[in-house]
Design a protein around this motif. Structure first.
Motif, short mmCIF file in Angstrom:
data_model
loop_
_atom_site.label_atom_id
_atom_site.label_comp_id
_atom_site.label_asym_id
_atom_site.label_seq_id
_atom_site.Cartn_x
_atom_site.Cartn_y
_atom_site.Cartn_z
N GLN A 8 2.87 -10.88 10.20
CA GLN A 8 1.83 -11.71 9.54
C GLN A 8 0.58 -10.46 9.43
O GLN A 8 -0.24 -10.78 8.47
CB GLN A 8 1.49 -12.81 10.24
CG GLN A 8 2.48 -13.89 9.93
CD GLN A 8 2.28 -15.35 11.06
OE1 GLN A 8 1.89 -15.17 12.16
NE2 GLN A 8 2.28 -16.07 10.40
N LYS A 10 0.57 -7.40 8.58
CA LYS A 10 0.85 -6.46 7.62
C LYS A 10 0.23 -6.53 6.53
O LYS A 10 0.59 -7.99 5.92
CB LYS A 10 2.38 -6.13 7.58
CG LYS A 10 2.84 -5.38 8.83
CD LYS A 10 4.33 -5.11 8.64
CE LYS A 10 5.01 -4.84 9.85
NZ LYS A 10 4.78 -3.80 10.46
N ASP A 11 -0.28 -5.76 5.52
CA ASP A 11 -0.41 -6.10 4.13
C ASP A 11 0.68 -6.28 3.13
O ASP A 11 1.55 -5.23 3.34
CB ASP A 11 -1.63 -5.23 3.43
CG ASP A 11 -2.89 -5.13 3.94
OD1 ASP A 11 -3.22 -6.46 4.61
OD2 ASP A 11 -3.55 -4.32 4.16
N ARG A 20 -2.58 -5.48 -3.79
CA ARG A 20 -2.43 -6.02 -2.61
C ARG A 20 -2.22 -7.61 -2.68
O ARG A 20 -3.07 -8.23 -3.24
CB ARG A 20 -3.69 -5.76 -1.49
CG ARG A 20 -3.54 -6.50 -0.27
CD ARG A 20 -4.86 -6.38 0.74
NE ARG A 20 -4.66 -6.82 1.96
CZ ARG A 20 -4.78 -8.40 2.05
NH1 ARG A 20 -5.31 -8.94 0.74
NH2 ARG A 20 -4.76 -8.86 3.32
N ASN A 23 -1.26 -11.68 3.06
CA ASN A 23 -0.45 -11.53 4.05
C ASN A 23 0.53 -12.48 4.13
O ASN A 23 0.20 -13.59 3.69
CB ASN A 23 -1.33 -11.37 5.43
CG ASN A 23 -2.18 -10.57 5.56
OD1 ASN A 23 -3.51 -10.35 4.80
ND2 ASN A 23 -2.01 -9.21 5.95
#
Length: 87
Positions: A8, A10-11, A20, A23
Motif C-alpha cells: 500500500q 508503494k507508488d 503515477r 497507491n
C-alpha cells in the motif's frame, strides 16, 4: 513474503506513459486458489465520479510487470483513454 501494508505504500506507475496511478487500496483474492487476481488502485482525487466518489482502477495481476522497493510497475491502457474522453 510481502505484507499488504508494504504494498500500500508503494507508488503504482504505468509503464505505457510513465504516469503515477496512485497507491494500492485493496487486493482481489481468488478464494478457491488463494491467488491474487488483481490490485485496486484508490482514486487519485483528480477524477471524481458521480456524487464525488473517487474512481478506482483495477489492475489484473498478469499486468503487474515488476514490484520494486519503492514502486510497482504496471501495464494499464485505460487511464489515457479516460483522459482523452474528457478533453
Amino acid at each position: 513474503m510481502v505484507k499488504i501494508s508494504e504494498f500500500q505504500i508503494k507508488d503504482v506507475v504505468n509503464v505505457s506513459d510513465g504516469r503515477r496511478l496512485g497507491n494500492i487500496g485493496d487486493i482481489e483474492i481468488n478464494l478457491t486458489t488463494g491467488r491474487i487476481e488483481a490490485v485496486v488502485i484508490s482514486g487519485s482525487g483528480r477524477m471524481l465520479g458521480i456524487f464525488g466518489k473517487e474512481e478506482e482502477i483495477v489492475i489484473s495481476w498478469k499486468n503487474i510487470i515488476k514490484i520494486g522497493q519503492d514502486v510497482i510497475l504496471v501495464r494499464y491502457k485505460g487511464f489515457e483513454e479516460k483522459l482523452s474522453d474528457e478533453g
